[in-house]
Design a protein around this motif. Structure first.
Motif, short mmCIF file in Angstrom:
data_model
loop_
_atom_site.label_atom_id
_atom_site.label_comp_id
_atom_site.label_asym_id
_atom_site.label_seq_id
_atom_site.Cartn_x
_atom_site.Cartn_y
_atom_site.Cartn_z
N ALA A 54 0.83 -1.20 0.00
CA ALA A 54 0.00 0.00 0.00
C ALA A 54 0.87 1.25 0.00
O ALA A 54 0.59 2.22 -0.71
N ARG A 55 1.92 1.22 0.80
CA ARG A 55 2.84 2.36 0.86
C ARG A 55 3.46 2.63 -0.51
O ARG A 55 3.46 3.76 -1.00
N GLY A 56 3.99 1.59 -1.14
CA GLY A 56 4.59 1.75 -2.46
C GLY A 56 3.59 2.24 -3.49
O GLY A 56 3.91 3.09 -4.32
N PHE A 57 2.39 1.68 -3.46
CA PHE A 57 1.34 2.07 -4.41
C PHE A 57 1.00 3.55 -4.26
O PHE A 57 0.97 4.29 -5.24
N LEU A 58 0.73 3.98 -3.03
CA LEU A 58 0.30 5.36 -2.81
C LEU A 58 1.40 6.36 -3.16
O LEU A 58 1.12 7.41 -3.74
N ILE A 59 2.63 6.03 -2.85
CA ILE A 59 3.73 6.91 -3.21
C ILE A 59 3.90 6.97 -4.73
O ILE A 59 4.08 8.04 -5.31
N ARG A 60 3.82 5.81 -5.39
CA ARG A 60 3.98 5.76 -6.85
C ARG A 60 2.89 6.55 -7.56
O ARG A 60 3.16 7.31 -8.49
N ILE A 61 1.65 6.39 -7.12
CA ILE A 61 0.53 7.04 -7.80
C ILE A 61 0.50 8.54 -7.53
O ILE A 61 0.31 9.33 -8.44
N THR A 62 0.66 8.93 -6.28
CA THR A 62 0.49 10.35 -5.91
C THR A 62 1.78 11.16 -6.00
O THR A 62 1.73 12.38 -6.16
N GLY A 63 2.92 10.49 -5.84
CA GLY A 63 4.17 11.22 -5.76
C GLY A 63 4.40 11.84 -4.39
O GLY A 63 5.37 12.54 -4.17
N ILE A 64 3.48 11.56 -3.44
CA ILE A 64 3.58 12.10 -2.09
C ILE A 64 4.23 11.04 -1.20
O ILE A 64 3.69 9.97 -1.00
N SER A 65 5.39 11.37 -0.68
CA SER A 65 6.14 10.44 0.17
C SER A 65 6.24 11.02 1.57
O SER A 65 5.76 12.12 1.83
#
Length: 112
Positions: A55-66
């Motif tokens: 989930a962490r990798g997905f959300l960072i990849r999609i949004t660019g928000i880390s």
């Protein structure tokens, strides 16, 4: 003959639009499922370590928000509430741009 062509084009357009809408909805559902992993953790519920990492990798990849992790190792740690809020805000602003890429079998974001 023109009438038949017109009906065919109309039906084709309807099916393509409904197919795109379905792909769009599926991509949105996948985004919400990944976000829900962190919302559950924030509420004190348990989650599988693999699902947290994915989930962490997905959300960072999609949004660019880390977010910065508390430790220097690559383990999925609960993001701060601010990051969860940023992901939610990003989703509300961009959910119509999400789609399912059939060939790559992944959620993508359409360019503006």
């Amino acid at each position: 003959m023109k009438k038949i062509s017109y009906i065919f084009l109309l039906c084709s357009s309807f099916f393509l639009n409904s197919s795109f809408s379905q792909n769009n909805q599926n991509a949105q559902d996948i985004f919400k499922e990944n976000l829900a992993v962190f919302e559950k953790l924030a509420n004190g519920e348990d989650a599988n370590l693999n699902s947290i990492y994915e989930a962490r990798g997905f959300l960072i990849r999609i949004t660019g928000i880390s977010y910065e992790m508390e430790k220097s190792f690559d383990m999925p740690i609960l993001p701060p509430q601010q990051t969860l809020n940023e992901w939610k805000t990003w989703f509300e602003k961009n959910k119509e741009r999400l789609y399912w890429h059939k060939r790559k079998k992944e959620v993508r974001v359409k360019n503006k």
